[in-house]
Design a protein around this motif. Sequence first.
Motif, PDB file in Angstrom:
ATOM      1  N   GLN A  41      -1.477 -33.973 -10.460  1.00  0.00           N
ATOM      2  CA  GLN A  41      -2.358 -32.623 -10.728  1.00  0.00           C
ATOM      3  C   GLN A  41      -3.157 -32.980 -11.592  1.00  0.00           C
ATOM      4  O   GLN A  41      -3.006 -33.555 -12.782  1.00  0.00           O
ATOM      5  CB  GLN A  41      -1.305 -31.580 -11.461  1.00  0.00           C
ATOM      6  CG  GLN A  41      -1.840 -30.079 -11.125  1.00  0.00           C
ATOM      7  CD  GLN A  41      -0.954 -29.448 -11.729  1.00  0.00           C
ATOM      8  OE1 GLN A  41      -0.029 -29.646 -12.437  1.00  0.00           O
ATOM      9  NE2 GLN A  41      -1.465 -27.930 -11.563  1.00  0.00           N
ATOM     10  N   PRO A  42      -4.906 -32.733 -11.302  1.00  0.00           N
ATOM     11  CA  PRO A  42      -5.766 -32.938 -12.411  1.00  0.00           C
ATOM     12  C   PRO A  42      -5.469 -32.484 -13.519  1.00  0.00           C
ATOM     13  O   PRO A  42      -4.799 -31.571 -13.998  1.00  0.00           O
ATOM     14  CB  PRO A  42      -6.779 -32.361 -11.632  1.00  0.00           C
ATOM     15  CG  PRO A  42      -6.628 -32.008 -10.402  1.00  0.00           C
ATOM     16  CD  PRO A  42      -5.025 -31.828 -10.120  1.00  0.00           C
ATOM     17  N   VAL A  43      -6.130 -33.202 -14.805  1.00  0.00           N
ATOM     18  CA  VAL A  43      -5.821 -32.943 -16.157  1.00  0.00           C
ATOM     19  C   VAL A  43      -6.361 -31.391 -16.338  1.00  0.00           C
ATOM     20  O   VAL A  43      -5.457 -30.740 -17.064  1.00  0.00           O
ATOM     21  CB  VAL A  43      -6.610 -33.792 -17.063  1.00  0.00           C
ATOM     22  CG1 VAL A  43      -6.411 -33.356 -18.440  1.00  0.00           C
ATOM     23  CG2 VAL A  43      -6.034 -35.351 -16.972  1.00  0.00           C
ATOM     24  N   MET A  44      -7.530 -31.047 -15.826  1.00  0.00           N
ATOM     25  CA  MET A  44      -8.032 -29.789 -16.149  1.00  0.00           C
ATOM     26  C   MET A  44      -6.808 -28.551 -15.464  1.00  0.00           C
ATOM     27  O   MET A  44      -6.779 -27.753 -16.289  1.00  0.00           O
ATOM     28  CB  MET A  44      -9.236 -29.483 -15.362  1.00  0.00           C
ATOM     29  CG  MET A  44      -9.800 -28.170 -15.559  1.00  0.00           C
ATOM     30  SD  MET A  44     -10.282 -27.724 -17.180  1.00  0.00           S
ATOM     31  CE  MET A  44     -12.004 -27.461 -16.792  1.00  0.00           C
ATOM     32  N   ASP A  45      -6.152 -28.978 -14.426  1.00  0.00           N
ATOM     33  CA  ASP A  45      -5.277 -27.876 -14.033  1.00  0.00           C
ATOM     34  C   ASP A  45      -4.142 -27.708 -15.067  1.00  0.00           C
ATOM     35  O   ASP A  45      -3.419 -26.611 -15.116  1.00  0.00           O
ATOM     36  CB  ASP A  45      -4.802 -28.153 -12.362  1.00  0.00           C
ATOM     37  CG  ASP A  45      -5.924 -27.963 -11.626  1.00  0.00           C
ATOM     38  OD1 ASP A  45      -7.036 -27.338 -11.902  1.00  0.00           O
ATOM     39  OD2 ASP A  45      -5.863 -28.521 -10.227  1.00  0.00           O
ATOM     40  N   ILE A  46      -3.749 -28.910 -15.368  1.00  0.00           N
ATOM     41  CA  ILE A  46      -2.412 -28.887 -16.285  1.00  0.00           C
ATOM     42  C   ILE A  46      -2.775 -28.124 -17.369  1.00  0.00           C
ATOM     43  O   ILE A  46      -1.925 -27.568 -17.824  1.00  0.00           O
ATOM     44  CB  ILE A  46      -2.279 -30.509 -16.438  1.00  0.00           C
ATOM     45  CG1 ILE A  46      -1.556 -31.159 -15.211  1.00  0.00           C
ATOM     46  CG2 ILE A  46      -1.141 -30.635 -17.795  1.00  0.00           C
ATOM     47  CD1 ILE A  46      -1.266 -32.580 -15.345  1.00  0.00           C
ATOM     48  N   ALA A  47      -3.859 -28.559 -17.906  1.00  0.00           N
ATOM     49  CA  ALA A  47      -4.615 -27.706 -19.299  1.00  0.00           C
ATOM     50  C   ALA A  47      -4.293 -26.501 -18.990  1.00  0.00           C
ATOM     51  O   ALA A  47      -3.835 -25.654 -19.699  1.00  0.00           O
ATOM     52  CB  ALA A  47      -5.859 -28.248 -19.697  1.00  0.00           C
ATOM     53  N   MET A  48      -4.836 -25.669 -17.871  1.00  0.00           N
ATOM     54  CA  MET A  48      -4.925 -24.327 -17.803  1.00  0.00           C
ATOM     55  C   MET A  48      -3.616 -23.781 -17.353  1.00  0.00           C
ATOM     56  O   MET A  48      -3.332 -22.771 -17.933  1.00  0.00           O
ATOM     57  CB  MET A  48      -6.029 -24.007 -16.331  1.00  0.00           C
ATOM     58  CG  MET A  48      -7.365 -24.655 -16.502  1.00  0.00           C
ATOM     59  SD  MET A  48      -8.501 -23.698 -16.987  1.00  0.00           S
ATOM     60  CE  MET A  48      -8.595 -22.240 -16.090  1.00  0.00           C
ATOM     61  N   ASP A  49      -2.885 -24.640 -16.523  1.00  0.00           N
ATOM     62  CA  ASP A  49      -1.776 -24.114 -16.353  1.00  0.00           C
ATOM     63  C   ASP A  49      -0.699 -24.133 -17.746  1.00  0.00           C
ATOM     64  O   ASP A  49       0.488 -23.346 -17.782  1.00  0.00           O
ATOM     65  CB  ASP A  49      -0.805 -25.064 -15.567  1.00  0.00           C
ATOM     66  CG  ASP A  49      -1.140 -24.971 -14.181  1.00  0.00           C
ATOM     67  OD1 ASP A  49      -1.953 -24.146 -13.886  1.00  0.00           O
ATOM     68  OD2 ASP A  49      -0.872 -25.829 -13.293  1.00  0.00           O
ATOM     69  N   ASN A  50      -1.077 -24.552 -18.704  1.00  0.00           N
ATOM     70  CA  ASN A  50      -0.499 -24.608 -20.108  1.00  0.00           C
ATOM     71  C   ASN A  50      -0.957 -23.816 -21.241  1.00  0.00           C
ATOM     72  O   ASN A  50      -0.781 -23.894 -22.136  1.00  0.00           O
ATOM     73  CB  ASN A  50       0.206 -25.890 -20.595  1.00  0.00           C
ATOM     74  CG  ASN A  50       0.895 -26.574 -19.484  1.00  0.00           C
ATOM     75  OD1 ASN A  50       2.161 -26.366 -19.798  1.00  0.00           O
ATOM     76  ND2 ASN A  50       0.673 -27.540 -18.613  1.00  0.00           N
ATOM     77  N   GLY A  51      -1.994 -22.975 -20.661  1.00  0.00           N
ATOM     78  CA  GLY A  51      -2.519 -22.022 -21.573  1.00  0.00           C
ATOM     79  C   GLY A  51      -3.993 -22.433 -22.166  1.00  0.00           C
ATOM     80  O   GLY A  51      -4.240 -21.638 -23.168  1.00  0.00           O
TER      81      GLY A  51
END
Length: 81
Positions: A41-51
């Motif tokens: 998963q892209p870093v941006m998506d991971i960041a968003m998924d974790n708040g």
Amino acid sequence: SGFSESYFMSFFKQNVGMSCISYINHYRVQRAANALEETTQPVMDIAMDNGFDNISYFNLQFRRAFGMTPREFRSRQKEGA
């Protein structure tokens, strides 16, 4: 909980050893690190998924926790695999 916000923050810090915000950020960064290891998963998506809705703040918190950026972390995990 019946506590005022300031009392809760003080109580939390006394009993956990770090501020509530620091604890939450630590937890979110740890979850993000796991996602970086286990997914593509892209870093941006991971960041968003974790708040984290601000990628710069996410990168700052991640660097504080791991001493490297999320992309560097992912690269090193792949090298070690």
